[in-house]
Scaffold this motif. Structure first.
Motif, short mmCIF file in Angstrom:
data_model
loop_
_atom_site.label_atom_id
_atom_site.label_comp_id
_atom_site.label_asym_id
_atom_site.label_seq_id
_atom_site.Cartn_x
_atom_site.Cartn_y
_atom_site.Cartn_z
N LEU A 270 -37.70 26.85 -39.24
CA LEU A 270 -37.02 27.95 -39.91
C LEU A 270 -37.85 29.23 -39.91
N PHE A 271 -39.12 29.13 -40.36
CA PHE A 271 -39.97 30.32 -40.46
C PHE A 271 -40.75 30.62 -39.18
N GLY A 272 -40.73 29.72 -38.21
CA GLY A 272 -41.40 29.98 -36.94
C GLY A 272 -42.91 29.98 -37.01
N MET A 273 -43.50 29.28 -37.96
CA MET A 273 -44.96 29.24 -38.06
C MET A 273 -45.52 28.35 -36.94
N PRO A 274 -46.76 28.59 -36.51
CA PRO A 274 -47.32 27.81 -35.39
C PRO A 274 -47.61 26.37 -35.79
N ARG A 275 -47.54 25.50 -34.81
CA ARG A 275 -47.86 24.09 -35.04
C ARG A 275 -49.37 23.89 -35.09
N SER A 276 -49.76 22.77 -35.64
CA SER A 276 -51.14 22.28 -35.58
C SER A 276 -52.16 23.29 -36.12
N VAL A 277 -51.83 23.98 -37.20
CA VAL A 277 -52.78 24.92 -37.80
C VAL A 277 -53.01 24.50 -39.25
N PRO A 278 -54.20 24.76 -39.79
CA PRO A 278 -54.50 24.37 -41.17
C PRO A 278 -53.57 24.99 -42.21
N LEU A 279 -53.05 26.19 -41.95
CA LEU A 279 -52.18 26.84 -42.92
C LEU A 279 -50.91 26.02 -43.15
N LEU A 353 -48.89 15.19 -41.30
CA LEU A 353 -49.58 16.10 -40.38
C LEU A 353 -49.23 15.80 -38.93
N LEU A 354 -48.91 14.54 -38.63
CA LEU A 354 -48.48 14.21 -37.27
C LEU A 354 -47.19 14.93 -36.92
N LEU A 355 -46.30 15.07 -37.89
CA LEU A 355 -45.00 15.67 -37.63
C LEU A 355 -45.08 17.18 -37.41
N ILE A 356 -46.13 17.82 -37.88
CA ILE A 356 -46.26 19.26 -37.67
C ILE A 356 -47.20 19.57 -36.51
N GLY A 357 -47.52 18.56 -35.70
CA GLY A 357 -48.25 18.81 -34.46
C GLY A 357 -49.75 18.73 -34.56
N GLY A 368 -60.47 29.69 -38.13
CA GLY A 368 -59.65 30.24 -39.20
C GLY A 368 -58.45 29.38 -39.48
N PHE A 369 -57.63 29.86 -40.41
CA PHE A 369 -56.47 29.09 -40.86
C PHE A 369 -55.33 29.05 -39.85
N LEU A 370 -55.37 29.93 -38.85
CA LEU A 370 -54.31 29.99 -37.85
C LEU A 370 -54.76 29.48 -36.50
N ASP A 371 -55.96 28.89 -36.42
CA ASP A 371 -56.43 28.28 -35.18
C ASP A 371 -55.97 26.83 -35.11
N SER A 372 -55.69 26.37 -33.90
CA SER A 372 -55.29 24.98 -33.72
C SER A 372 -56.40 24.06 -34.21
N ALA A 373 -56.01 23.02 -34.94
CA ALA A 373 -57.01 22.13 -35.54
C ALA A 373 -56.42 20.76 -35.73
N THR A 374 -57.29 19.83 -35.99
CA THR A 374 -56.90 18.49 -36.40
C THR A 374 -57.67 18.13 -37.66
N VAL A 375 -57.39 16.98 -38.24
CA VAL A 375 -58.06 16.55 -39.47
C VAL A 375 -58.62 15.15 -39.25
N LEU A 376 -59.47 14.72 -40.15
CA LEU A 376 -60.16 13.45 -39.97
C LEU A 376 -59.21 12.25 -39.82
N PRO A 377 -58.21 12.08 -40.68
CA PRO A 377 -57.32 10.92 -40.50
C PRO A 377 -56.61 10.91 -39.15
N VAL A 378 -56.19 12.10 -38.69
CA VAL A 378 -55.52 12.18 -37.39
C VAL A 378 -56.52 11.90 -36.27
N GLN A 379 -57.76 12.37 -36.42
CA GLN A 379 -58.78 12.07 -35.42
C GLN A 379 -59.02 10.57 -35.30
N VAL A 380 -59.04 9.89 -36.44
CA VAL A 380 -59.16 8.43 -36.43
C VAL A 380 -57.97 7.80 -35.70
#
Length: 424
Positions: A270-279, A353-357, A368-380
């Motif tokens: 809906l809002f067009g925000m980027p995928r896979s970002v911390p925000l 978090l998997l569903l948002i890429g 930053g908050f708009l850079d592509s990133a992953t998190v520890l559980p997803v890395q596992v």
């Protein structure tokens, strides 16, 4: 007299049966605790047993002749020449000098002992310091993943050794000479993900988790506390507020993947925000943790004795002053405890978090908050699904780091509760 004795005997037998039931119930409780502790011990032993080797890296130290003719490089400041230069040959020649009995005919087998990215390390060193051209330098490189697995898991049936018998003999000899060594794996905490297990690290996932948790904290805590204060202190008791309270309690039990679907539909589609970002990840986790924070904050407000409110109102304080100056400071320890527990729950979440890429392969550490990133559980999750067994030990190591964060956050919550709570 006989009737009295009979009645006393009946009472004694009844007491014996009751005491036996109490002992059995106590034994069942002890057994349940023992089973739970045993399961935890088995879990931790399995994780530590598989993951402790990930904190060790295998390196090879070589005397590298940075020969311009060998590398076809005349000017180390020329970007075009650097791209075309051969940085593999100096490393192979340095390793051939160290491997006993190896000749030019064995160069391919010898080259396979080195990490494929070792040439990039030499190129970067030369690019940073062009004066190294034409000199001999002592440099340390990561070994190939197959060598790393052999050094750490030789004889372990769970790991298949992909080195030939001759290569294994070479590695044993280089270990005896001290050319190949093992040390603490700083790469695990200084790099992002990689296709090569020996170069894969969790720094990117840690930074992504911290950025995501920061967004979650700055949004969920003030909103959750404000909602709890309004519902508990200012909201009128009617059907509408009852409807809100019921739905807050229901949302606390909703599966986390539902919040991921909501974030995908609203924030991304809906809002067009980027995928896979911390925000976006922080926004989704905020929705998930809000019910927990609201419920715990309301419980903390309810624990404040009514006499505090009555005393403040008796000296002329307004409703807002009573809440902000008296109720909120006394309820804050309970609010902080509930918020920390909610944040710990969010830190371990994977499904939303998997569903948002955030399952994407991310090499670079986010800035930053708009850079592509992953998190520890997803890395596992990513490493655990890799076919290479070398990634399994790194997944176990990442679990150990994640558990350390979770235990620390829960310990902080317990300490704050003991340190700041007041008993009435």
């Amino acid at each position: 007299m006989t009737d009295r004795n009979t009645q006393a005997e009946i009472i004694r037998q009844s007491l014996k049966r009751r005491y036996r039931k109490e002992r059995r119930f106590r034994a069942y409780g002890i057994l349940a605790i023992a089973i739970a502790l045993s399961a935890l011990v088995v879990l931790f032993v399995d994780i530590i047993g598989k993951g402790h080797t990930a904190f060790i890296k295998t390196t090879v130290t070589l005397e590298v002749d940075i020969d311009p003719e060998m590398m076809y490089l005349d000017d180390a400041t020329d970007e075009r020449q650097l791209r075309m230069a051969d940085f593999v040959e100096p490393l192979v020649q340095a390793l051939l000098r160290e491997v006993p009995g190896a000749t030019e005919a064995n160069r391919d087998a010898v080259r396979d002992l080195l990490n494929p990215y070792a040439s990039n390390q030499l190129r970067d060193a030369l690019k940073e310091n062009p004066e190294l051209l034409g000199t001999t330098q002592t440099m340390t490189f990561l070994t190939h993943t197959n060598v790393d697995v052999y050094v750490k898991h030789a004889g372990d049936e769970d790991y298949s050794i992909k080195l030939s018998d001759r290569q294994q003999a070479w590695v044993d000899q280089l270990l005896d000479k001290g050319v190949i060594e093992t040390s603490f794996n700083d790469v695990l905490f200084s790099r992002g993900d990689s296709r090569d297990p020996s170069r894969a690290g969790i720094l990117g996932a840690i930074v992504g988790s911290l950025l995501t948790m920061f967004v979650t904290l700055i949004l969920s805590f003030p909103i959750g506390v404000a909602a709890a204060i309004y519902l508990e202190e200012f909201a009128p008791q009617n059907r509408f507020t009852d409807f809100i309270e019921v739905n807050i309690n229901n949302l606390a039990a909703v599966p986390s993947i539902i919040f991921g679907l909501l974030g995908l539909a609203v924030f991304i589609n809906l809002f067009g925000m980027p995928r896979s970002v911390p925000l976006v990840g922080g926004l989704v986790l905020t929705l998930m943790t809000l019910p927990t924070i609201i419920i715990s904050s309301r419980a903390a407000i309810k624990s404040v004795p009514p006499s505090i409110r009555e005393a403040a109102e008796g000296i002329g304080a307004s409703k807002m002053q009573v809440v902000l100056h008296h109720v909120l400071p006394l309820a804050l320890p309970g609010m902080l405890t509930g918020s920390i527990i909610g944040m710990a729950q969010a830190l371990g979440e994977t499904a939303p978090l998997l569903l948002i890429g955030m399952v994407a392969f991310i090499v670079d550490v986010p800035d930053g908050f708009l850079d592509s990133a992953t998190v520890l559980p997803v890395q596992v999750f990513l490493w655990a699904g890799s076919p290479e067994l070398a990634f399994i030990e790194r997944a176990s190591a990442a679990i150990m780091v994640l558990l350390a964060f979770l235990i620390s956050m829960n310990a902080l919550a317990i300490w704050l509760r003991k340190r700041l709570e007041r008993r009435w």
